[in-house]
Design a protein around this motif. Structure first.
Motif, PDB file in Angstrom:
ATOM      1  N   ASN A  89      62.634  -8.834  35.404  1.00 15.27           N
ATOM      2  CA  ASN A  89      63.384  -7.645  35.009  1.00 15.27           C
ATOM      3  C   ASN A  89      63.391  -6.648  36.147  1.00 15.27           C
ATOM      4  OD1 ASN A  89      64.056  -8.137  32.166  1.00 15.27           O
ATOM      5  ND2 ASN A  89      61.842  -8.169  31.898  1.00 15.27           N
ATOM      6  N   ILE A  90      64.412  -5.814  36.164  1.00 19.81           N
ATOM      7  CA  ILE A  90      64.513  -4.735  37.144  1.00 19.81           C
ATOM      8  C   ILE A  90      63.982  -3.470  36.480  1.00 19.81           C
ATOM      9  CG2 ILE A  90      66.085  -3.401  38.609  1.00 19.81           C
ATOM     10  CD1 ILE A  90      65.879  -6.421  39.304  1.00 19.81           C
ATOM     11  N   GLY A  91      63.180  -2.714  37.187  1.00 24.07           N
ATOM     12  CA  GLY A  91      62.645  -1.459  36.673  1.00 24.07           C
ATOM     13  C   GLY A  91      63.040  -0.312  37.582  1.00 24.07           C
ATOM     14  N   GLU A  92      62.850   0.882  37.099  1.00 28.63           N
ATOM     15  CA  GLU A  92      63.201   2.067  37.868  1.00 28.63           C
ATOM     16  C   GLU A  92      61.934   2.759  38.354  1.00 28.63           C
ATOM     17  OE1 GLU A  92      66.437   5.645  37.543  1.00 28.63           O
ATOM     18  OE2 GLU A  92      66.012   4.409  35.809  1.00 28.63           O
ATOM     19  N   VAL A  93      61.934   3.172  39.617  1.00 26.51           N
ATOM     20  CA  VAL A  93      60.811   3.900  40.207  1.00 26.51           C
ATOM     21  C   VAL A  93      61.202   5.369  40.230  1.00 26.51           C
ATOM     22  CG1 VAL A  93      59.380   4.212  42.260  1.00 26.51           C
ATOM     23  CG2 VAL A  93      60.148   1.929  41.605  1.00 26.51           C
ATOM     24  N   PHE A  94      60.433   6.200  39.557  1.00 31.94           N
ATOM     25  CA  PHE A  94      60.744   7.625  39.480  1.00 31.94           C
ATOM     26  C   PHE A  94      60.081   8.422  40.598  1.00 31.94           C
ATOM     27  CE2 PHE A  94      61.237   6.106  35.101  1.00 31.94           C
ATOM     28  CZ  PHE A  94      62.550   6.478  34.895  1.00 31.94           C
ATOM     29  N   GLY A  95      59.122   7.822  41.262  1.00 28.17           N
ATOM     30  CA  GLY A  95      58.424   8.478  42.360  1.00 28.17           C
ATOM     31  C   GLY A  95      57.238   7.635  42.779  1.00 28.17           C
ATOM     32  N   PHE A  96      56.599   8.035  43.860  1.00 26.35           N
ATOM     33  CA  PHE A  96      55.481   7.257  44.372  1.00 26.35           C
ATOM     34  C   PHE A  96      54.131   7.899  44.092  1.00 26.35           C
ATOM     35  CE2 PHE A  96      59.075   5.713  46.904  1.00 26.35           C
ATOM     36  CZ  PHE A  96      58.958   4.356  46.628  1.00 26.35           C
ATOM     37  N   ASP A  97      54.124   8.901  43.230  1.00 26.68           N
ATOM     38  CA  ASP A  97      52.841   9.470  42.789  1.00 26.68           C
ATOM     39  C   ASP A  97      52.161   8.463  41.883  1.00 26.68           C
ATOM     40  OD1 ASP A  97      53.472  11.816  44.109  1.00 26.68           O
ATOM     41  OD2 ASP A  97      54.329  12.751  42.325  1.00 26.68           O
ATOM     42  N   GLU A  98      50.843   8.493  41.866  1.00 20.24           N
ATOM     43  CA  GLU A  98      50.075   7.532  41.068  1.00 20.24           C
ATOM     44  C   GLU A  98      50.486   7.542  39.592  1.00 20.24           C
ATOM     45  OE1 GLU A  98      45.475   6.664  40.728  1.00 20.24           O
ATOM     46  OE2 GLU A  98      46.032   7.419  42.726  1.00 20.24           O
ATOM     47  N   GLU A  99      50.717   8.736  39.056  1.00 20.06           N
ATOM     48  CA  GLU A  99      51.090   8.859  37.635  1.00 20.06           C
ATOM     49  C   GLU A  99      52.446   8.216  37.358  1.00 20.06           C
ATOM     50  OE1 GLU A  99      50.566  11.838  39.514  1.00 20.06           O
ATOM     51  OE2 GLU A  99      48.414  11.762  39.113  1.00 20.06           O
ATOM     52  N   LEU A 100      53.376   8.374  38.281  1.00 24.19           N
ATOM     53  CA  LEU A 100      54.710   7.805  38.092  1.00 24.19           C
ATOM     54  C   LEU A 100      54.719   6.295  38.313  1.00 24.19           C
ATOM     55  CD1 LEU A 100      56.795  10.593  39.825  1.00 24.19           C
ATOM     56  CD2 LEU A 100      56.548  10.194  37.374  1.00 24.19           C
ATOM     57  N   LEU A 101      53.912   5.821  39.236  1.00 26.49           N
ATOM     58  CA  LEU A 101      53.834   4.375  39.469  1.00 26.49           C
ATOM     59  C   LEU A 101      53.222   3.652  38.279  1.00 26.49           C
ATOM     60  CD1 LEU A 101      52.769   4.277  43.228  1.00 26.49           C
ATOM     61  CD2 LEU A 101      55.009   3.703  42.261  1.00 26.49           C
ATOM     62  N   ALA A 102      52.444   4.355  37.476  1.00 21.05           N
ATOM     63  CA  ALA A 102      51.826   3.742  36.289  1.00 21.05           C
ATOM     64  C   ALA A 102      52.869   3.333  35.256  1.00 21.05           C
ATOM     65  CB  ALA A 102      50.818   4.709  35.678  1.00 21.05           C
ATOM     66  N   PHE A 103      54.073   3.897  35.334  1.00 17.83           N
ATOM     67  CA  PHE A 103      55.138   3.554  34.382  1.00 17.83           C
ATOM     68  C   PHE A 103      55.799   2.214  34.697  1.00 17.83           C
ATOM     69  CE2 PHE A 103      55.189   8.220  33.795  1.00 17.83           C
ATOM     70  CZ  PHE A 103      55.088   8.249  32.425  1.00 17.83           C
ATOM     71  N   ILE A 104      55.580   1.693  35.889  1.00 18.68           N
ATOM     72  CA  ILE A 104      56.237   0.442  36.290  1.00 18.68           C
ATOM     73  C   ILE A 104      55.520  -0.743  35.659  1.00 18.68           C
ATOM     74  CG2 ILE A 104      56.881  -0.997  38.257  1.00 18.68           C
ATOM     75  CD1 ILE A 104      56.874   1.530  39.959  1.00 18.68           C
ATOM     76  N   PRO A 105      56.278  -1.602  34.960  1.00 18.39           N
ATOM     77  CA  PRO A 105      55.654  -2.808  34.378  1.00 18.39           C
ATOM     78  C   PRO A 105      55.051  -3.681  35.473  1.00 18.39           C
ATOM     79  CG  PRO A 105      57.866  -2.478  33.508  1.00 18.39           C
ATOM     80  CD  PRO A 105      57.694  -1.515  34.644  1.00 18.39           C
ATOM     81  N   GLN A 106      53.931  -4.273  35.194  1.00 18.56           N
ATOM     82  CA  GLN A 106      53.209  -5.101  36.157  1.00 18.56           C
ATOM     83  C   GLN A 106      53.355  -6.562  35.772  1.00 18.56           C
ATOM     84  OE1 GLN A 106      51.648  -3.797  38.931  1.00 18.56           O
ATOM     85  NE2 GLN A 106      52.522  -1.846  38.270  1.00 18.56           N
ATOM     86  N   PRO A 107      53.318  -7.504  36.655  1.00 18.83           N
ATOM     87  CA  PRO A 107      53.164  -7.355  38.088  1.00 18.83           C
ATOM     88  C   PRO A 107      54.504  -7.004  38.743  1.00 18.83           C
ATOM     89  CG  PRO A 107      53.352  -9.679  37.581  1.00 18.83           C
ATOM     90  CD  PRO A 107      53.349  -8.925  36.262  1.00 18.83           C
ATOM     91  N   VAL A 108      54.448  -6.346  39.894  1.00 13.88           N
ATOM     92  CA  VAL A 108      55.636  -6.008  40.674  1.00 13.88           C
ATOM     93  C   VAL A 108      55.749  -7.035  41.787  1.00 13.88           C
ATOM     94  CG1 VAL A 108      56.680  -4.287  42.176  1.00 13.88           C
ATOM     95  CG2 VAL A 108      55.409  -3.559  40.163  1.00 13.88           C
ATOM     96  N   LEU A 109      56.927  -7.660  41.886  1.00 17.20           N
ATOM     97  CA  LEU A 109      57.138  -8.670  42.924  1.00 17.20           C
ATOM     98  C   LEU A 109      57.887  -8.126  44.118  1.00 17.20           C
ATOM     99  CD1 LEU A 109      57.998 -11.728  40.677  1.00 17.20           C
ATOM    100  CD2 LEU A 109      55.809 -11.079  41.651  1.00 17.20           C
ATOM    101  N   GLY A 110      58.520  -6.974  43.965  1.00 21.34           N
ATOM    102  CA  GLY A 110      59.242  -6.390  45.095  1.00 21.34           C
ATOM    103  C   GLY A 110      59.817  -5.041  44.736  1.00 21.34           C
ATOM    104  N   ILE A 111      60.121  -4.276  45.772  1.00 23.99           N
ATOM    105  CA  ILE A 111      60.741  -2.962  45.594  1.00 23.99           C
ATOM    106  C   ILE A 111      61.955  -2.915  46.524  1.00 23.99           C
ATOM    107  CG2 ILE A 111      60.485  -0.491  45.979  1.00 23.99           C
ATOM    108  CD1 ILE A 111      57.602  -0.720  45.207  1.00 23.99           C
TER     109      ILE A 111
END
Length: 71
Positions: free
Chosen positions: A48-70
């Motif tokens: 699935n494709i996800g959206e990155v809202f920012g690179f702060d630790e709190e915002l990265l926590a919203f990204i489903p894991q595992p991440v295979l690429g950005i």
């Protein structure tokens, strides 16, 4: 050889396109649209494709894991 004898590039002026303006098409940024499109051309259904809202630790926590690429 002098600079006067050097050939100059031809300059062609075309006034017929002055009235035409380039218009950028809208760019789709909806992750669901990207996911559907990529799956329709062969991406496995488990990806699935996800959206990155920012690179702060709190915002990265919203990204489903595992991440295979950005991108």
């Amino acid at each position: 050889m002098s600079a006067e004898g050097a050939s100059q590039p031809a300059v062609i002026e075309d006034d017929s396109n002055e009235d035409k303006k380039f218009s950028w098409p809208p760019l789709e940024s909806n992750p669901e649209v990207f996911t559907n499109y990529l799956q329709s051309i062969g991406l496995p259904q488990t990806f699935n494709i996800g959206e990155v809202f920012g690179f702060d630790e709190e915002l990265l926590a919203f990204i489903p894991q595992p991440v295979l690429g950005i991108m």
